[in-house]
Design a protein around this motif. Structure first.
Motif, PDB file in Angstrom:
ATOM      1  N   SER A 235      63.164   9.129  66.029  1.00  0.00           N
ATOM      2  CA  SER A 235      62.423   8.370  67.047  1.00  0.00           C
ATOM      3  C   SER A 235      60.919   8.327  66.821  1.00  0.00           C
ATOM      4  O   SER A 235      60.181   7.852  67.682  1.00  0.00           O
ATOM      5  CB  SER A 235      62.719   8.906  68.460  1.00  0.00           C
ATOM      6  OG  SER A 235      64.091   8.733  68.770  1.00  0.00           O
ATOM      7  N   GLU A 236      60.452   8.791  65.665  1.00  0.00           N
ATOM      8  CA  GLU A 236      59.036   8.641  65.354  1.00  0.00           C
ATOM      9  C   GLU A 236      58.747   7.201  64.919  1.00  0.00           C
ATOM     10  O   GLU A 236      59.648   6.478  64.492  1.00  0.00           O
ATOM     11  CB  GLU A 236      58.634   9.621  64.241  1.00  0.00           C
ATOM     12  CG  GLU A 236      58.637  11.079  64.677  1.00  0.00           C
ATOM     13  CD  GLU A 236      58.127  12.005  63.592  1.00  0.00           C
ATOM     14  OE1 GLU A 236      57.703  11.498  62.529  1.00  0.00           O
ATOM     15  OE2 GLU A 236      58.158  13.231  63.807  1.00  0.00           O
ATOM     16  N   PRO A 237      57.482   6.756  65.017  1.00  0.00           N
ATOM     17  CA  PRO A 237      57.139   5.373  64.661  1.00  0.00           C
ATOM     18  C   PRO A 237      57.463   5.060  63.201  1.00  0.00           C
ATOM     19  O   PRO A 237      57.341   5.908  62.318  1.00  0.00           O
ATOM     20  CB  PRO A 237      55.632   5.307  64.916  1.00  0.00           C
ATOM     21  CG  PRO A 237      55.358   6.394  65.904  1.00  0.00           C
ATOM     22  CD  PRO A 237      56.324   7.490  65.579  1.00  0.00           C
ATOM     23  N   PHE A 238      57.856   3.835  62.975  1.00  0.00           N
ATOM     24  CA  PHE A 238      58.149   3.341  61.630  1.00  0.00           C
ATOM     25  C   PHE A 238      57.028   2.385  61.251  1.00  0.00           C
ATOM     26  O   PHE A 238      56.966   1.260  61.739  1.00  0.00           O
ATOM     27  CB  PHE A 238      59.498   2.621  61.635  1.00  0.00           C
ATOM     28  CG  PHE A 238      59.961   2.166  60.271  1.00  0.00           C
ATOM     29  CD1 PHE A 238      60.506   3.066  59.377  1.00  0.00           C
ATOM     30  CD2 PHE A 238      59.865   0.839  59.895  1.00  0.00           C
ATOM     31  CE1 PHE A 238      60.948   2.646  58.128  1.00  0.00           C
ATOM     32  CE2 PHE A 238      60.297   0.411  58.654  1.00  0.00           C
ATOM     33  CZ  PHE A 238      60.842   1.321  57.769  1.00  0.00           C
ATOM     34  N   ASN A 239      56.120   2.852  60.404  1.00  0.00           N
ATOM     35  CA  ASN A 239      54.928   2.088  60.066  1.00  0.00           C
ATOM     36  C   ASN A 239      54.925   1.671  58.596  1.00  0.00           C
ATOM     37  O   ASN A 239      55.788   2.078  57.812  1.00  0.00           O
ATOM     38  CB  ASN A 239      53.672   2.905  60.392  1.00  0.00           C
ATOM     39  CG  ASN A 239      53.506   3.121  61.889  1.00  0.00           C
ATOM     40  OD1 ASN A 239      53.944   2.304  62.697  1.00  0.00           O
ATOM     41  ND2 ASN A 239      52.878   4.227  62.265  1.00  0.00           N
ATOM     42  N   TYR A 240      53.914   0.885  58.231  1.00  0.00           N
ATOM     43  CA  TYR A 240      53.827   0.289  56.896  1.00  0.00           C
ATOM     44  C   TYR A 240      52.535   0.706  56.190  1.00  0.00           C
ATOM     45  O   TYR A 240      51.596   1.163  56.822  1.00  0.00           O
ATOM     46  CB  TYR A 240      53.911  -1.238  57.015  1.00  0.00           C
ATOM     47  CG  TYR A 240      55.298  -1.693  57.392  1.00  0.00           C
ATOM     48  CD1 TYR A 240      56.175  -2.200  56.443  1.00  0.00           C
ATOM     49  CD2 TYR A 240      55.758  -1.573  58.704  1.00  0.00           C
ATOM     50  CE1 TYR A 240      57.454  -2.598  56.786  1.00  0.00           C
ATOM     51  CE2 TYR A 240      57.034  -1.971  59.063  1.00  0.00           C
ATOM     52  CZ  TYR A 240      57.879  -2.477  58.099  1.00  0.00           C
ATOM     53  OH  TYR A 240      59.148  -2.862  58.439  1.00  0.00           O
ATOM     54  N   GLY A 241      52.556   0.522  54.858  1.00  0.00           N
ATOM     55  CA  GLY A 241      51.450   0.983  54.034  1.00  0.00           C
ATOM     56  C   GLY A 241      51.692   2.375  53.498  1.00  0.00           C
ATOM     57  O   GLY A 241      50.759   3.096  53.157  1.00  0.00           O
TER      58      GLY A 241
END
Length: 256
Positions: A235-241
């Motif tokens: 459930s942690e954020p799924f981010n990019y980069g």
């Protein structure tokens, strides 16, 4: 970071995606020449033709925004900036090569801003299904007959429906579906999995196998703009980069 007029940019990028899709379909309807990358994954003339269209047009439309594209390996060495495009000119190459009549391959154009997908265009040329979205406009599907806003649905009384990969489904995915009491699954290729959740044809897309950021950015933007979420399994954020633009496992949710 450049200020974006999302509605105007989406109008231009839909045209770019359609033109790239036209190049793909010319090759799909003829003989297909296939080469293989160092990791053994296939790349076709269609990938290359679609990428040529997208890169040349993006450089004219938004010359100051960096582009990271699957087929341009030099771009993979770029350090992620606060604003950049992630491009997969032909997502679902294995499905493209099957010629199974399902048409589950797509053109993906995603914009990342501060680690978040804020705009996405997903076009399935064999199906003539165009999904496009941004954080300011919401999410839409454009077909031959009309354009309609799309939203995630309430889970039906008959139970949730999952979408899963045709070519990359694994034991961990099956275990997750069992634990979460998901008994019905649609198997489809490419970023269409995100879009089916976004438009209310399914409720969740769990992915534990390997993906790259250009595989997911555009579809992720469509789903988030339709009211969904994409999170890591914890459930942690799924981010990019991320490093090497490589994804971890994720769960793409509707109202599930």
């Amino acid at each position: 970071m450049l200020n974006i007029e999302y509605s105007e940019l989406l109008t231009e990028l839909r045209e770019v995606a359609r033109d790239a899709g036209s190049e793909i379909m010319k090759i799909y309807e003829s003989s297909i020449d296939v080469n293989y990358k160092h990791d053994g994954s296939p790349v076709t003339l269609a990938d290359e033709a679609a990428e040529k269209v997208i890169l040349s047009r993006l450089k004219k439309i938004t010359p100051d925004i960096p582009i990271v594209s699957e087929e341009n390996t030099n771009s993979h060495k770029l350090e992620a900036s606060n604003q950049f495009f992630l491009i997969d000119p032909l997502d679902g190459t294995k499905e493209f090569l099957k010629k199974d009549g399902l048409g589950s391959f797509t053109v993906n154009i995603g914009l990342i801003e501060n680690g978040i997908p804020t705009l996405g265009v997903v076009f399935a040329p064999a199906l003539n299904r165009m999904f496009f979205a941004s954080i300011s406009t919401g999410a839409f599907e454009e077909s031959a007959s009309d354009t309609k806003e799309i939203k995630i649905r309430a889970v039906p009384n008959s139970g949730p429906v999952a979408v899963a990969s045709v070519s990359h489904r694994d034991e961990t995915t099956d275990e997750w579906l069992t634990i979460n009491n998901v008994n019905k699954t649609i198997s489809i290729g490419s970023s269409l999995k995100f879009c089916l959740v976004a438009c209310g044809e399914a409720d969740v897309y769990p992915r534990f196998g390997p993906t790259m950021e250009w595989d997911t950015a555009a579809g992720d933007a469509v789903l988030r703009s339709a009211g969904g979420k994409v999170l890591m399994p914890n459930s942690e954020p799924f981010n990019y980069g991320k490093q090497s633009y490589r994804n971890s496992a994720f769960i793409a949710h509707g109202n599930f």
